[in-house]
Structure formats: structure tokens, C-alpha cells
Design a protein around this motif. Structure first.
Motif, PDB file in Angstrom:
ATOM      1  N   GLN A   1      61.698  12.860  25.335  1.00 40.03           N
ATOM      2  CA  GLN A   1      62.284  14.102  25.860  1.00 40.03           C
ATOM      3  C   GLN A   1      61.318  15.275  25.743  1.00 40.03           C
ATOM      4  O   GLN A   1      61.658  16.389  26.167  1.00 40.03           O
ATOM      5  CB  GLN A   1      63.568  14.437  25.095  1.00 40.03           C
ATOM      6  CG  GLN A   1      64.542  13.291  24.918  1.00 40.03           C
ATOM      7  CD  GLN A   1      64.887  12.598  26.214  1.00 40.03           C
ATOM      8  OE1 GLN A   1      65.208  13.239  27.203  1.00 40.03           O
ATOM      9  NE2 GLN A   1      64.786  11.258  26.214  1.00 40.03           N
TER      10      GLN A   1
ATOM     11  N   HIS B   1      61.099  18.542  27.900  1.00 46.57           N
ATOM     12  CA  HIS B   1      62.376  18.724  28.607  1.00 46.57           C
ATOM     13  C   HIS B   1      63.473  19.237  27.656  1.00 46.57           C
ATOM     14  O   HIS B   1      64.646  19.195  28.011  1.00 46.57           O
ATOM     15  CB  HIS B   1      62.825  17.392  29.219  1.00 46.57           C
ATOM     16  CG  HIS B   1      61.834  16.815  30.185  1.00 46.57           C
ATOM     17  ND1 HIS B   1      61.778  17.161  31.515  1.00 46.57           N
ATOM     18  CD2 HIS B   1      60.830  15.905  29.995  1.00 46.57           C
ATOM     19  CE1 HIS B   1      60.806  16.495  32.113  1.00 46.57           C
ATOM     20  NE2 HIS B   1      60.215  15.723  31.218  1.00 46.57           N
TER      21      HIS B   1
ATOM     22  N   SER C   1      63.556  25.803  38.877  1.00 45.68           N
ATOM     23  CA  SER C   1      63.350  24.659  37.988  1.00 45.68           C
ATOM     24  C   SER C   1      64.489  24.620  36.987  1.00 45.68           C
ATOM     25  O   SER C   1      65.213  25.599  36.781  1.00 45.68           O
ATOM     26  CB  SER C   1      62.006  24.760  37.257  1.00 45.68           C
ATOM     27  OG  SER C   1      62.024  25.870  36.375  1.00 45.68           O
TER      28      SER C   1
ATOM     29  N   ARG D   1      64.101  24.567  33.873  1.00 47.89           N
ATOM     30  CA  ARG D   1      63.762  25.511  32.808  1.00 47.89           C
ATOM     31  C   ARG D   1      64.289  26.901  33.134  1.00 47.89           C
ATOM     32  O   ARG D   1      64.831  27.590  32.264  1.00 47.89           O
ATOM     33  CB  ARG D   1      62.244  25.566  32.614  1.00 47.89           C
ATOM     34  CG  ARG D   1      61.663  24.329  31.963  1.00 47.89           C
ATOM     35  CD  ARG D   1      60.146  24.401  31.947  1.00 47.89           C
ATOM     36  NE  ARG D   1      59.589  23.277  31.207  1.00 47.89           N
ATOM     37  CZ  ARG D   1      58.839  23.394  30.115  1.00 47.89           C
ATOM     38  NH1 ARG D   1      58.579  24.595  29.633  1.00 47.89           N
ATOM     39  NH2 ARG D   1      58.354  22.328  29.502  1.00 47.89           N
TER      40      ARG D   1
ATOM     41  N   LEU E   1      69.566  16.021  32.622  1.00 46.50           N
ATOM     42  CA  LEU E   1      68.593  16.482  31.636  1.00 46.50           C
ATOM     43  C   LEU E   1      67.901  15.360  30.868  1.00 46.50           C
ATOM     44  O   LEU E   1      66.744  15.515  30.468  1.00 46.50           O
ATOM     45  CB  LEU E   1      69.276  17.414  30.626  1.00 46.50           C
ATOM     46  CG  LEU E   1      69.901  18.702  31.180  1.00 46.50           C
ATOM     47  CD1 LEU E   1      70.534  19.501  30.051  1.00 46.50           C
ATOM     48  CD2 LEU E   1      68.845  19.537  31.898  1.00 46.50           C
TER      49      LEU E   1
ATOM     50  N   GLN F   1      65.913  12.097  29.730  1.00 52.07           N
ATOM     51  CA  GLN F   1      64.804  11.313  30.265  1.00 52.07           C
ATOM     52  C   GLN F   1      64.888   9.888  29.715  1.00 52.07           C
ATOM     53  O   GLN F   1      64.903   9.693  28.503  1.00 52.07           O
ATOM     54  CB  GLN F   1      63.454  11.940  29.860  1.00 52.07           C
ATOM     55  CG  GLN F   1      63.336  13.413  30.200  1.00 52.07           C
ATOM     56  CD  GLN F   1      63.478  13.680  31.671  1.00 52.07           C
ATOM     57  OE1 GLN F   1      62.797  13.050  32.499  1.00 52.07           O
ATOM     58  NE2 GLN F   1      64.352  14.608  32.025  1.00 52.07           N
TER      59      GLN F   1
END
Length: 696
Positions: free
Chosen positions: A22, A25, A353, A355, A520, A522
Motif C-alpha cells: 500500500q 497509497h 487524483s 490524493r 483504495l 492495492q
């Protein structure tokens, strides 16, 4: 090392590997952890004391310190727990910060205050919010900071309300009411964070007490807003002008009830709320126009940072729009999201994005923790997150899915589909309705907002100083007429609007968890999000409604029958009736639901005459009255009247083999800052008995 130790090390290594995957992220999980803490604060039943908040702050500091000395694989765990604690504290601090006096009794008499907001009530009456309130024989320490009045005057109109004007009238006031049913929407909590200490109505005209003051910036902006709204409605009369005023200044007072219902039934009501769509379109138009203007000069285009300059100009335009539209929480939330994206452009980062969305959500939750529980926050960030994720996945695909000429149409279709799918469950959970043809309505309307309505609004602002804004407003009116036409056409289709039952308390959290895992996380664990989403819908499908509902003042009773919920009155308590029926997933009217009411073990006494003529009850009956019932000499039944309901709030009853099981709003809401339950006391037997009886 033994076998147990080897297994333990293997598990730790696997967890570490998953968390390391992760890396890069983690920012997306910051608002999620804050939201968990905020949600925990609002879900508990007892208000925490100051030492609890201090303990949580100290604990979070210790966890953050420990995280700096742990391995990279494990350190996110204590950081996440610390953020949950910080979210809990943020919500508590916010709740104490907005504390204002709340009226503790029903009041009738003179009310004086300054107008700080004007809108329309559900009954289409003019509604005024007043501050600097004065009440007759009520000391300042117990006087609410703000009150909201619906004006139902049938006589002379009195003075014309205007921003900042100090007015007086004679009004009925009462404390903000609690949930209409246990676990339902809590207006008391909503009013607490809005600093509303009383709500009510007036049937006499307004009188002016003092002229409007121009010294305060907030009131000056309010007056400019209302003047702009009046100017737009003068240029565009009728429903079109009301629609135009709503999307530019936030003033919905000129919108007709038919238009509002049509927009809701066609899933176009989001066009009224000045939120992410409007703010995004406005900044996109200004940003694009400025870039084209700067690119027209070769030297400027080659030497100057045109993208950053255009972003600064768009940010200035967004700030002006924020002020002009009234700056409510939804608009402020949209402004923060846009500001984060534009700031990313200014410093050369990707504007759109996950983020950027995470940063915007974090700012909103820190500033307004209570926004988490509202549909606006949930729907806007669900739509934004889903759009960013889907278009990010499409961008990462190497091959073109559609020809170049079809990309604009494909983009509009995907945007409407993704945003609709992401927000539909949340909208259905909060409003109990589904617009079956909402995708068609949005595909026919949203593009026009971007290519005609919003650009025309910007052009009208530019042309206003030279008196040519009527040209742009005329163009804007053409687009709005089309949107209203689409709304009424879609709303007129049979089955355009469907109704769904209210979900249980764990449905939305589980649905949100599944959605966040998909977007979210990964790695392969993200597909567990699909299971969570499916589980939430299974829980929703199995939701059950109370068999009997009693309003918190005894004015209405609803009994669930095979034909739907039967209501005890065809008129009166309309807000409560509408909420009960909608939560049942029933779109019928109160009048129609009242036709199913039959006398039985549940007896409703409405008014003093009905109570005075009441001959007595049979064993096992449940008596609900809107006024106090005299003490029974030999109570063989259960009585719910204002004396008891003041202690319990709204009541839900369900039949079991052992008798009735009672759930009250006091049970579900708890003892919080915004609740005002009286001290518990012993009540006569007629109030506390719940006898087994036949199913109604």
C-alpha cells in the motif's frame, strides 16, 4: 523456535508484505480513519467527558510516536488507530464549540431578531432565520442564538423581509424536535450544529424593528445575493428565473413545488444544489477561457506560466461564486475540492487524483466533522471518488476503447453512469426513492449545463456592468427551459420514481467499506469489497419496519398492515406521516394511508374532546393521546400521552410471543449534548404497562 513462533512470524511477514504494497497509497485512508472516529462519536449513547477526550489525545500522540520507531511495514497500523482517535476528538470539540442555548419549553409571544437567511419550508411558506434574538421575559442566557420561523400570515403582508433587517412578530416557538421514529433522522442534532435553538411559525405580519445594517461583510454579501436573485428573476420571469436564481445565488424561494418534485423524480435535483458539479463547471469554463486568452499572444504563451495563471484566475472565480451563492456547507465543500485541484495545477501536480480527493475530504472532516452523517458529503465524495477511480483505470488502459470523435459523448455517458451508480444507494438510503430513468435525464441535461448554462452565467456576470447581461441570461434561460422540460417529461413516465425501505444501521457503513476497498486497496484483497457490497444489499433486503409507530407528541399513530401502514389521521403531522411512509418504502399519500385505519387494540385519541369523552379502556389496549390522559383508577391498558412521550420521544412497538417490545427515540439517541430529555422519574402504572395483546 517452535512451530507456533514460526507461524506467528509468517503471519507478521504476510501482514507486513500486504501493508508495504500500500506504500504510496496511504493518503487515501487518512479521511477514512478520521471518519471512523467521527462516526464512533456520533453513534455512542452517552456524551463523553473532558477526561475521555484528553485520554484519547494522549493515546494518539503515543501511537504516533511509536509509529516512528516501528518498521515501515507495521507503522501504518498505529497511525490509523491514532487518526481514528483524533477524529473522535475533532467531532467532540466541534459539538462543544457550536453549543448555544436551546429553548426548553413551548413559547408563544413576541419574537425579535435580525434576518440572516431566507428560504422556503416544505409547505412552501417563506422561512426566516433570525439571530440576535430577543424573547419576552426570557433572560439572555436562556435565549437561543438563532430561531427559524415559517411565515403563515393570512392578513396584511406587513413589511418586505430583506437581509439584515431587524424584525419583530408574534410567533409560536418550540425546541427542535427529535427523530420522527427511533433511529430516524435526528433533527435535534442537525439543529445543534446549525446553532438553531428553536423553530416555529408566525401567523401575524412582520414589523420592522430597526433598519438593515451595512457594516458586516456577511450581511452585505447576503444583500448582494438577494439583489442578484431579484435581478435575474426580473430578466427571466417565472419558473425559469427561479431556477436560474437557485443555481447562481442559492436562492430557491422562487422555485415552484411542481418543478422541485419533477427535478427530484427525474434525479436532476442535484442541479439545484450549488456543489461539485456547478463549482467544477464554473472553474473549468474560467480556466479554459483564460488559457485560450493567454495563448492568443505568442510571447505570453511561450514565456509565462499560463496554466498556473489560469488556475489562479479560476480559483478567484470560485471564491466569488462561493460568496455569491451563500457559502452553505455543500458549496464550501465543493470549493475546497476545487481549490485543492487548482492548487495542484499551480504547483505542477495532477489536479484530478485520489490524493486530491483525500486531501479535500480530510479538510472537510476537520472543519465540519458533522458533515459525515449528511447525504451531501456522502454523495459528493462517493461520486468524485468513483469518477476519479474509473477514469484513472481507463487512462491506464493502453488501447483506445472508442474512436476519437466519440470520446466526448463516451465521457459524458461514463460520467453520468458512474456518478449515478455511486450515489444511487446513498440517495435511496437517505431519501427512500430511486429515479428509474435518472440516467436518461442526466444524459439529456448535464451536458447542457456545461456547454450552455454555466458559460452563459459567467458571460452574464461579465456583461452586467455594461447592461448587456440580458443576452447571456436569455441563452441561459433556453438551457434551463430544456432541463425543466426533460424533468417534467421523465417525471410523467409511469414508474419514474420507485420507493425503497429504510436500511438498517450497518448497511451504509458496510457498503462504504466495500466501495473503499475496491477503490483504495492495492492487491487482491480489494475484491473483498465486492463481497462487502453484496452483503450490505442482503442486509438491506432483509430490513424490517416497526409494526406500530407513535409520534413524539401523540398526534399520529401508524400501524403496519397487509395493505401498508395505516395512519390514524388523514391530515395533520404531515412531516411525520411522510417520513414514516417513505421509510416503509411506500409512496402513498397520508390521506390514502388513513383509509386503512381500523379501530382495534391501538386506540388514538386526538384532541381534548376525544380524551374527555373516552369511556375507558379494555385490558391489553394501547391508548395514544395528543393531550394528557387523566390518571386511571384501575389501569389495565398502556397509555402514551404527552406526559410519557416527553420522556421517551417517538416510540416503536413490535409484537413477540411474550408481548410488545418497545423501542424509544431516547433509547437510540442516547443522552447527548443536543438531546433534552427530562430527568427520569417514576410514572403511574398506566404509563409503564406493556401488555401482551393481539397483533394489530
Amino acid at each position: 523456535m517452535g512451530r507456533v513462533g514460526r507461524i506467528s512470524n509468517t503471519i507478521r511477514a504476510q501482514i507486513g508484505a500486504v501493508l508495504i504494497a500500500q506504500r504510496g497509497h496511504m493518503l487515501g485512508w487518512v479521511p477514512v480513519c478520521l471518519a471512523i472516529g467521527i462516526g464512533c462519536y456520533f453513534s455512542i449513547k452517552v456524551e463523553p467527558k473532558t477526561p475521555h477526550f484528553i485520554y484519547l489525545l494522549l493515546s494518539s500522540a503515543v501511537l504516533l510516536f511509536l509509529a516512528r520507531h516501528l518498521t515501515e511495514a507495521i507503522s501504518p497500523l498505529p497511525v490509523g488507530v491514532a487518526l481514528c482517535m483524533i477524529g473522535f476528538v475533532l467531532a467532540g470539540v466541534r459539538a462543544h464549540t457550536v453549543a448555544e442555548p436551546v429553548l426548553g419549553w413551548r413559547y408563544y409571544g413576541p419574537v425579535e431578531g435580525r434576518i440572516i437567511a431566507m428560504d422556503r419550508s416544505q409547505s412552501d411558506a417563506l422561512r426566516l432565520t433570525l439571530d440576535q434574538v430577543r424573547l419576552d421575559r426570557v433572560p439572555p442566557a436562556r435565549t437561543p442564538a438563532r430561531v427559524r420561523l415559517s411565515m403563515h400570515s393570512k392578513g396584511p403582508a406587513g413589511i418586505t423581509p430583506e437581509p439584515g433587517l431587524r424584525v419583530m412578530t408574534t410567533a409560536h416557538l418550540s425546541p427542535p424536535s427529535g427523530p420522527v421514529e427511533p433511529g430516524g433522522f435526528d433533527f435535534q442534532r442537525h439543529a445543534w450544529f446549525a446553532r438553531l435553538g428553536a423553530v416555529g411559525y408566525a401567523r401575524v405580519p412582520l414589523m420592522g424593528a430597526a433598519p438593515a445594517q451595512d457594516g458586516q461583510a456577511g450581511l452585505l454579501v447576503f444583500r448582494i445575493r438577494m439583489a442578484a436573485s431579484a435581478h435575474i428573476q426580473q430578466r427571466l420571469p417565472g419558473d425559469t428565473g427561479g431556477f436560474a436564481a437557485a443555481i447562481t445565488t442559492g436562492d430557491r424561494s422562487a422555485m415552484s413545488r411542481d418543478d422541485l418534485d419533477a427535478l427530484r423524480a427525474s434525479n436532476l435535483a442535484h442541479l439545484l444544489a450549488i456543489s461539485g458539479l456547478h463549482m467544477g463547471l464554473l472553474t473549468a469554463v474560467v480556466f479554459g477561457a483564460l488559457r485560450l486568452l493567454l495563448a492568443a499572444h505568442p510571447r505570453v504563451a511561450l514565456v509565462w506560466p499560463t496554466k498556473g495563471i489560469a488556475a489562479v484566475g479560476a480559483l478567484i472565480a470560485a471564491s466569488g461564486y462561493l460568496a455569491l451563492s451563500g457559502g452553505n456547507v455543500a458549496t464550501q465543500r465543493a470549493f475546497i475540492m476545487v481549490a485543492v485541484a487548482l492548487a495542484a495545477l499551480i504547483i505542477g501536480r495532477r489536479a484530478i487524483s485520489i490524493r486530491a480527493v483525500a486531501v479535500a475530504a480530510t479538510i472537510v472532516l476537520i472543519w465540519w466533522p458533522e458533515a459525515l452523517t449528511g447525504p451531501g458529503f456522502q454523495m459528493s465524495f462517493a461520486a468524485t471518488t468513483a469518477l476519479v477511480a474509473v477514469f484513472g483505470w481507463l487512462r491506464d488502459l493502453e488501447q483506445d476503447l472508442v474512436p476519437r470523435w466519440a470520446k466526448p459523448v463516451f465521457g459524458v455517458f461514463i460520467s453520468s453512469l458512474v456518478a449515478g451508480l455511486a450515489t444511487a444507494p446513498i440517495a435511496a438510503a437517505h431519501f427512500n426513492t430511486i429515479a428509474h430513468y435518472g440516467l436518461i435525464a442526466n444524459l439529456l441535461s448535464v451536458p447542457l449545463m456545461g456547454v450552455l448554462v454555466i458559460p452563459a452565467a459567467v458571460l452574464a456576470l461579465v456583461l452586467a456592468p455594461v447592461g448587456l447581461d440580458w443576452v447571456a441570461l436569455w441563452l441561459m434561460g433556453l438551457g434551463l427551459d430544456w432541463i425543466l422540460g426533460v424533468a417534467h417529461w421523465i417525471a410523467g413516465i409511469d414508474g419514474a420514481r420507485g420507493y425503497v425501505i429504510a436500511p438498517g444501521p450497518w448497511v451504509i457503513p458496510l457498503l462504504t467499506l466495500g466501495f473503499l476497498l475496491l477503490v483504495l486497496w492495492q492487491g487482491r484483497l480489494r475484491w473483498a469489497g465486492v463481497a462487502a457490497i453484496l452483503a450490505s444489499f442482503v442486509l438491506w433486503q432483509g430490513a424490517e419496519r416497526p409494526e406500530v409507530l407513535i409520534a413524539d407528541n401523540g398526534t399520529l399513530v401508524g400501524v403496519l398492515t397487509k395493505d401498508g401502514r395505516a395512519l390514524s389521521k388523514a391530515k395533520g403531522a404531515g412531516f411525520v406521516a411522510r417520513n414514516w411512509l417513505e421509510n416503509d418504502g411506500d409512496g402513498t399519500s397520508q390521506e390514502r394511508a388513513a383509509r386503512h385505519w381500523r379501530a382495534g387494540p391501538i386506540v388514538h385519541l386526538s384532541g381534548k374532546r376525544a380524551v374527555a369523552s373516552f369511556a375507558g379502556c379494555r385490558e391489553g389496549q394501547i391508548i395514544v393521546a395528543s393531550v394528557e390522559v387523566p390518571a386511571l383508577s384501575d389501569p389495565v391498558c398502556t397509555v402514551f400521552d404527552p406526559v410519557r412521550l416527553k420522556h421517551t420521544g417517538a416510540v416503536a412497538l413490535n409484537q413477540t410471543v411474550e408481548g410488545w417490545v418497545m423501542t424509544t427515540s431516547r433509547d437510540t439517541a442516547g443522552e447527548r449534548l443536543w438531546t433534552a430529555w427530562p430527568e427520569p422519574k417514576d410514572l403511574p402504572d398506566q404509563y409503564v404497562r406493556i401488555n401482551p395483546t393481539k397483533r394489530p
